[in-house]
Motif scaffolding. Structure first.
Motif, PDB file in Angstrom:
ATOM      1  N   ALA A 126       0.745  -1.227   0.090  1.00  0.00           N
ATOM      2  CA  ALA A 126       0.081  -0.026  -0.057  1.00  0.00           C
ATOM      3  C   ALA A 126       0.854   1.257  -0.029  1.00  0.00           C
ATOM      4  N   GLN A 129       3.229   2.979  -5.465  1.00  0.00           N
ATOM      5  CA  GLN A 129       2.477   3.322  -6.703  1.00  0.00           C
ATOM      6  C   GLN A 129       3.019   2.762  -7.795  1.00  0.00           C
ATOM      7  N   ASN A 146      -6.787  -5.785  -4.612  1.00  0.00           N
ATOM      8  CA  ASN A 146      -6.841  -4.746  -3.935  1.00  0.00           C
ATOM      9  C   ASN A 146      -5.854  -3.612  -4.395  1.00  0.00           C
ATOM     10  N   TYR A 147      -4.615  -4.505  -4.211  1.00  0.00           N
ATOM     11  CA  TYR A 147      -3.072  -3.497  -4.523  1.00  0.00           C
ATOM     12  C   TYR A 147      -3.366  -3.124  -5.962  1.00  0.00           C
ATOM     13  N   SER A 149      -6.137  -2.734  -8.240  1.00  0.00           N
ATOM     14  CA  SER A 149      -7.160  -1.710  -8.268  1.00  0.00           C
ATOM     15  C   SER A 149      -6.723  -0.471  -7.679  1.00  0.00           C
ATOM     16  N   ASN A 150      -6.024  -0.367  -6.803  1.00  0.00           N
ATOM     17  CA  ASN A 150      -5.880   0.832  -5.933  1.00  0.00           C
ATOM     18  C   ASN A 150      -4.390   1.517  -6.680  1.00  0.00           C
ATOM     19  N   ASN A 151      -3.881   0.776  -7.846  1.00  0.00           N
ATOM     20  CA  ASN A 151      -2.807   1.149  -8.336  1.00  0.00           C
ATOM     21  C   ASN A 151      -1.440   1.324  -7.672  1.00  0.00           C
ATOM     22  N   ASN A 152      -1.596   0.440  -6.412  1.00  0.00           N
ATOM     23  CA  ASN A 152      -0.191   0.178  -5.964  1.00  0.00           C
ATOM     24  C   ASN A 152       0.611  -0.685  -6.685  1.00  0.00           C
TER      25      ASN A 152
END
Length: 254
Positions: A126, A129, A146-147, A149-152
């Motif tokens: 998290a 980027q 999730n990582y 989709s969150n662009n991490n």
């Protein structure tokens, strides 16, 4: 005359059914890297964990094993169409068809994330980027959704974990995901960090049309192979020898 012809046809059909009942059709794909499978010069599997385990199951059931080359993304489709009976390097989270049947657990094969950023837990992702992480085409990584989709994470897909490993060693990506057993032939450098992503149960995924009795027999054969130590012997047979390690280095899966 018609009666005789009908009898001949029914006899032939009966023989075909009996032949099919004595055969167990399983699948493999070329991306099954060592030590899961080893191939000859004609790209036919000759040995490996998947090879030995599926043959051991067939032997326990006194069935002839037929190994068919099926692309990874078509396994569900070919099971549903009764082209193959099973694929024995599967996890329930990788498939979506609810009618598929499953054997008991054969062994565990955790996914691991190798990286050069010092990351030792998934939650640390998290903090990044668009971190370039090597993934394999056709594989599902629920722990990374999730990582991504969150662009991490920026997934960089390769045909196999071996290709991701090569990209990683060339510093083109910051990390890559590989099943623990498949990581065993590779060398872990002192700059590499390892994250255990999951505790995947590996099973045989079975065709929806397979009789319940055969499903039970396959699971029973697996349990016998486990209790006798044959599964452990197969896994140990293909684990790396110490000669693969060098000074200041360890096997990736350590």
């Amino acid at each position: 005359m018609k009666t005789c012809l009908l009898i001949v046809i029914l006899t032939l059909l009966s023989n075909i059914v009996l032949a099919d009942e004595k055969k167990l059709r399983t699948s493999y794909y070329r991306q099954n890297m060592a030590p899961q499978l080893f191939f000859d010069e004609n790209n036919k599997p000759t040995s490996g964990i998947l090879f030995d385990i599926t043959h051991a199951i067939a032997d326990k059931l006194d069935l002839e094993l037929e190994m068919l080359p099926i692309p990874r993304k078509r396994i569900e489709q070919t099971l549903a169409r009764n082209i193959i009976d099973m694929h024995c390097a599967a996890n329930k989270s990788w498939y979506t068809l609810s009618t598929l049947q499953w054997s008991s657990v054969i062994y565990k094969n955790r996914d691991i994330l190798i990286n050069n950023k010092g990351i030792t837990s998934l939650t640390e992702l998290a903090d990044y980027q668009q971190l370039k992480i090597g993934t394999s085409l056709g594989y599902i990584y629920p722990e990374l959704v999730n990582y991504i989709s969150n662009n991490n994470i920026l997934p960089v897909s390769s045909v196999s974990p071996e290709d991701s490993y090569k990209q990683y060693r060339k510093n083109k990506i910051s990390g890559f995901v590989i099943p623990e057993i498949e990581a065993s032939p590779f060398i872990k450098e002192v700059t590499d960090s390892v994250v255990i992503m999951n505790n995947n149960d590996i099973r045989c995924v079975l065709a929806p049309s397979m009789k319940k009795s055969r499903v039970d027999n396959i699971s029973s054969a697996i349990e016998q192979l486990k209790s006798s130590g044959e599964i452990d012997a197969i896994l140990s047979k293909y684990m790396p020898e110490s000669k693969l390690a060098r000074e200041n280095s360890k096997i990736l899966a350590d």
